[in-house]
Design an enzyme around this catalytic site. Structure first.
Site, PDB file in Angstrom:
ATOM      1  CD  GLN A  44      50.936  34.502  42.510  1.00  0.00           C
ATOM      2  OE1 GLN A  44      51.668  33.512  42.393  1.00  0.00           O
ATOM      3  NE2 GLN A  44      51.045  35.548  41.734  1.00  0.00           N
ATOM      4  CG  HIS A  66      42.995  32.349  38.625  1.00  0.00           C
ATOM      5  ND1 HIS A  66      44.098  31.854  39.277  1.00  0.00           N
ATOM      6  CD2 HIS A  66      42.922  33.663  38.992  1.00  0.00           C
ATOM      7  CE1 HIS A  66      44.664  32.812  39.993  1.00  0.00           C
ATOM      8  NE2 HIS A  66      43.981  33.923  39.836  1.00  0.00           N
ATOM      9  CG  ASP A  91      49.960  39.250  40.766  1.00  0.00           C
ATOM     10  OD1 ASP A  91      49.786  38.136  41.288  1.00  0.00           O
ATOM     11  OD2 ASP A  91      49.330  39.650  39.770  1.00  0.00           O
ATOM     12  CG  HIS A 148      41.699  34.363  43.998  1.00  0.00           C
ATOM     13  ND1 HIS A 148      41.647  35.712  44.199  1.00  0.00           N
ATOM     14  CD2 HIS A 148      42.639  34.168  43.052  1.00  0.00           C
ATOM     15  CE1 HIS A 148      42.505  36.306  43.396  1.00  0.00           C
ATOM     16  NE2 HIS A 148      43.119  35.396  42.683  1.00  0.00           N
ATOM     17  CD  GLU A 202      45.927  33.792  44.674  1.00  0.00           C
ATOM     18  OE1 GLU A 202      45.735  33.110  43.666  1.00  0.00           O
ATOM     19  OE2 GLU A 202      46.260  34.986  44.618  1.00  0.00           O
ATOM     20  CE1 TYR A 228      40.486  38.692  45.021  1.00  0.00           C
ATOM     21  CE2 TYR A 228      41.576  40.818  45.181  1.00  0.00           C
ATOM     22  CZ  TYR A 228      41.160  39.738  44.425  1.00  0.00           C
ATOM     23  OH  TYR A 228      41.404  39.726  43.078  1.00  0.00           O
ATOM     24  CG  ASN A 276      49.285  32.552  39.034  1.00  0.00           C
ATOM     25  OD1 ASN A 276      49.870  32.883  38.014  1.00  0.00           O
ATOM     26  ND2 ASN A 276      49.048  33.404  40.015  1.00  0.00           N
ATOM     27  NE  ARG A 277      48.811  36.071  34.611  1.00  0.00           N
ATOM     28  CZ  ARG A 277      48.532  36.593  35.810  1.00  0.00           C
ATOM     29  NH1 ARG A 277      49.075  36.078  36.909  1.00  0.00           N
ATOM     30  NH2 ARG A 277      47.721  37.631  35.911  1.00  0.00           N
TER      31      ARG A 277
HETATM   32  C1  BGC Z   1      46.892  36.629  40.123  1.00  0.00           C
HETATM   33  C2  BGC Z   1      46.744  38.028  39.605  1.00  0.00           C
HETATM   34  C3  BGC Z   1      45.336  38.204  39.134  1.00  0.00           C
HETATM   35  C4  BGC Z   1      44.420  37.938  40.301  1.00  0.00           C
HETATM   36  C5  BGC Z   1      42.959  38.124  39.981  1.00  0.00           C
HETATM   37  C6  BGC Z   1      45.940  36.440  41.247  1.00  0.00           C
HETATM   38  O1  BGC Z   1      46.024  35.156  41.743  1.00  0.00           O
HETATM   39  O2  BGC Z   1      48.206  36.343  40.527  1.00  0.00           O
HETATM   40  O3  BGC Z   1      47.669  38.299  38.606  1.00  0.00           O
HETATM   41  O4  BGC Z   1      45.127  39.480  38.637  1.00  0.00           O
HETATM   42  O5  BGC Z   1      44.628  36.655  40.773  1.00  0.00           O
HETATM   43  O6  BGC Z   1      42.643  37.543  38.811  1.00  0.00           O
END
Ligand code: BGC
Length: 355
Positions: free
Chosen positions: A292, A110, A253, A181, A320, A183, A84-85
């Protein structure tokens, strides 16, 4: 059983001769495939309530899909050094400021431009049902301080648990926040949206964000908001409600503050997901303090999956397990700092069943 699919049929580039695909399989018939490119889970095949098998993880058929992915969805990968950020890609440790690569507007996401999802990891078959991936992230890589030696071991148990054991050590103080990550679409990859999936998150609060998806630093109760998943509800039930946080995320998100995080180092049930038409059920356990929940808001219908079907908007969700986003700049969040001599050690389990 672990099998190495020789040369990973899909890998054609000489430079990527080291990329392999590993298959874990248990007696229940669950099959998990993982490549050492990004320590990425490429496929999870599980049974529905009638015993019918389907691949419930989004991904590509060949490694070039992962390398050239448009819109960088990070399908199945381990993300790091910081999942994350991090706001503006900046943080300080002991008065020294560090500047990271920025790859999400002004922010760092990431792990940066070439995060752990885009590197080739060393792989070692641990035993019949476990494979360990290791990577040395060099001092200065993407701007982070310290040589960070990390490993992730994936184990598929006979109880249908996919266990991820993360380890890391460093030679300089550095933030670390690793997650996976994947999905999921419990109907099967490419089988429409996940809006009917019923989600429970074991959390009474979230860390709300600004328009750039950076936490404001507040921890806000979910009660009475669309973010209340304390009792299972369809992901789509409240997603269209008027709510500033949903507008910022284009849906969910966000980071949820788990009720029983890492306080005693025990695994906590973080979330459950049930898909009513197939009966597939997934439980997530973790030692991490947060999770997340991202519901594929950025999937734009421009990617085709393994069976050739289009991944529609909200065609998959991620859960996540993690420390909270931007913790290096948030003194009130649990620390993500790893110092020399310490060990980063954390585990997460995704458990599959049906009912
Ligand atoms: C983030 C999103 C992002 C995604 C794919 C997620 O973990 O929270 O904001 O767009 O990953 O990059």
């Amino acid at each position: 059983m672990v099998g190495i699919l020789a040369g990973c049929a899909s890998v054609k580039t000489a430079d990527f001769d080291d990329i392999q695909l590993y298959t874990l399989k248990n007696k229940a018939g669950t099959t998990v495939k993982i490549t050492n490119y990004g320590a990425t889970v490429t496929s999870i095949i599980t049974a529905d309530r009638d015993g019918k098998l389907a691949d419930i993880a989004l991904g590509y058929n060949d490694v070039s899909g992962y390398m050239n992915a448009v819109d960088k969805p990070y399908f199945g990968a381990v993300v790091g050094r910081y999942g994350n950020r991090i706001a503006k890609g900046k943080f300080s440790i002991d008065g020294e400021e560090y500047e990271l690569a920025t790859n999400n507007g002004a922010n760092h996401l990431h792990g940066g431009v070439i995060g752990f999802d885009k590197v080739v990891w060393d792989a070692a078959v641990v035993d019949e049902n476990a494979v360990k991936f290791s990577y040395l992230a060099k001092d200065g890589e993407e701007g982070y301080p310290g040589n960070l030696q990390i490993s992730v071991t994936y184990t598929l148990t006979e109880d249908n648990e996919l266990k991820l054991d993360y380890l890391a050590t460093t030679d300089k103080k550095t933030p670390v926040n690793l997650t996976n990550h994947t999905y999921f679409n419990l109907k099967g990859e490419g089988e429409g949206t996940i809006l009917d999936h019923e989600l429970m998150i074991n959390a009474k609060a979230t860390t709300p964000v600004d328009i750039g998806l950076i936490p404001t630093g507040k921890i806000v109760p979910v009660v009475g908001t669309p973010f209340d998943f304390t009792t299972a509800k369809a992901i789509g039930r409240d997603i269209g409600k008027k709510d500033q946080q949903l507008e910022y995320g284009l849906g969910y998100d966000h980071n949820w503050v788990l009720d029983k995080g890492d306080k005693d180092g025990k695994m906590t049930l973080a979330a459950t997901v049930y898909e009513p038409t197939t009966g597939r059920f997934m439980e997530v356990f973790t030692q991490e303090p947060g999770i997340q929940f991202y519901c594929g808001n950025f999937l734009a219908g421009n990617l085709k999956g393994k069976a050739g079907k289009t991944y529609v908007n909200r065609g998959g969700f991620c859960l996540e397990t993690q420390h909270y986003p931007d913790s290096p700049n948030q003194p009130d969040f649990p620390s993500t700092l790893l110092a020399p001599g310490e060990e980063y050690k954390t585990s997460t389990i995704y458990k599959f069943s049906s009912k």
